[in-house]
Design a protein around this motif. Sequence first.
Motif, PDB file in Angstrom:
ATOM      1  N   ASN A  10     -38.513 -22.452 -52.760  1.00  0.00           N
ATOM      2  CA  ASN A  10     -39.121 -21.301 -52.107  1.00  0.00           C
ATOM      3  C   ASN A  10     -39.377 -20.230 -53.167  1.00  0.00           C
ATOM      4  OD1 ASN A  10     -39.691 -18.984 -50.481  1.00  0.00           O
ATOM      5  ND2 ASN A  10     -38.438 -19.806 -48.828  1.00  0.00           N
ATOM      6  N   ILE A  45     -39.473 -17.205 -52.803  1.00  0.00           N
ATOM      7  CA  ILE A  45     -38.565 -16.083 -52.554  1.00  0.00           C
ATOM      8  C   ILE A  45     -37.167 -16.655 -52.361  1.00  0.00           C
ATOM      9  CG2 ILE A  45     -38.022 -14.091 -51.102  1.00  0.00           C
ATOM     10  CD1 ILE A  45     -40.947 -13.998 -50.291  1.00  0.00           C
ATOM     11  N   SER A  79     -39.224 -14.003 -46.137  1.00  0.00           N
ATOM     12  CA  SER A  79     -40.198 -15.075 -46.319  1.00  0.00           C
ATOM     13  C   SER A  79     -41.521 -14.501 -46.818  1.00  0.00           C
ATOM     14  CB  SER A  79     -40.415 -15.816 -44.994  1.00  0.00           C
ATOM     15  OG  SER A  79     -41.095 -14.966 -44.075  1.00  0.00           O
ATOM     16  N   SER A  80     -42.472 -15.373 -47.041  1.00  0.00           N
ATOM     17  CA  SER A  80     -43.821 -14.948 -47.430  1.00  0.00           C
ATOM     18  C   SER A  80     -44.574 -14.572 -46.159  1.00  0.00           C
ATOM     19  CB  SER A  80     -44.533 -16.079 -48.178  1.00  0.00           C
ATOM     20  OG  SER A  80     -43.789 -16.465 -49.311  1.00  0.00           O
ATOM     21  N   GLU A  81     -44.652 -13.306 -45.857  1.00  0.00           N
ATOM     22  CA  GLU A  81     -45.144 -12.840 -44.564  1.00  0.00           C
ATOM     23  C   GLU A  81     -46.665 -12.903 -44.475  1.00  0.00           C
ATOM     24  OE1 GLU A  81     -43.544 -12.239 -41.928  1.00  0.00           O
ATOM     25  OE2 GLU A  81     -41.451 -12.068 -42.582  1.00  0.00           O
TER      26      GLU A  81
END
Length: 280
Positions: free
Chosen positions: A153, A155, A161-163
């Motif tokens: 990931n 992040i 998370s990757s929004e």
Amino acid sequence: MKQQLSIGLDIGGSKILGLLYNQQNHKTYAAHRQPIMKDSLSVLIEQINLEIKRLIKAADKIKSVPETIGIGIPGIIKNGQIINCPNLNVLNNHNLNNLLAKEFPNKKISSDNDVNCFLRAYLMSHESLKTTTFVVLALGTGIGGAIALNGKNIIPELGISSEIGHMIIDQQTEVDLEYYYHKIMGHPAGRLFTAAQEGDSQAQQKVKKFAKILGLAMVNLNNLLNPKVIILTGGVSRYYKTYLPVVKQIINERSLTPNRPKWIIGQNQKAAAIGASLLI
């Protein structure tokens, strides 16, 4: 041989899915999905507590005692504290780990963003994804996302998370992708997708309108990341035939990069709960 099981919960804007997971043989047990009760914090916590007790009882029947509880939440979390959960806002500003620890003081409780949990499960079960860049796009009550590069990931911090859903789409109003999703598709979005799938022309026009906006958002991701795979998941993924052709067409027409990602429709409804159970 005594099984080492862990509890995984996928808590979303419309449902709770709980299960037991055995990391040794990669099997799930006692999986159950139920509508979520989210109008009251106390009622929701009681519902989660009852689901955990059900799973502990199910584990006892096969002579196992789960020591860990992993939870996937559709929002931003830090050490169990819910920072922002737009489609489950009854949890905002509360520490879910601590609230559940009152009932289960002897269990290790961890939480993470639900799409991160989905990504974690897919990395574990799909060896080919560990050597590539891929995006998870979750369409359900809201829009979630996660991105992995070479099996990790991007992040590393739990709970963030990757929004993708909060990508700003209109610079004048500063509204995001999820805003258009709710404005065009309504609540719950599945009804309009169902109507479009059944031939309702007005519904089809609304789906096409949203698909064009989603397509432009995915063009940005394609230009930035060159992902080899995009995994489409969430409750609305089942209606992909009504909008994905438009999204793909826009990617093909508008992307600067020649990259054309492979789309996978993620039908494993247990994946986020499995990924949550891996939080140890």
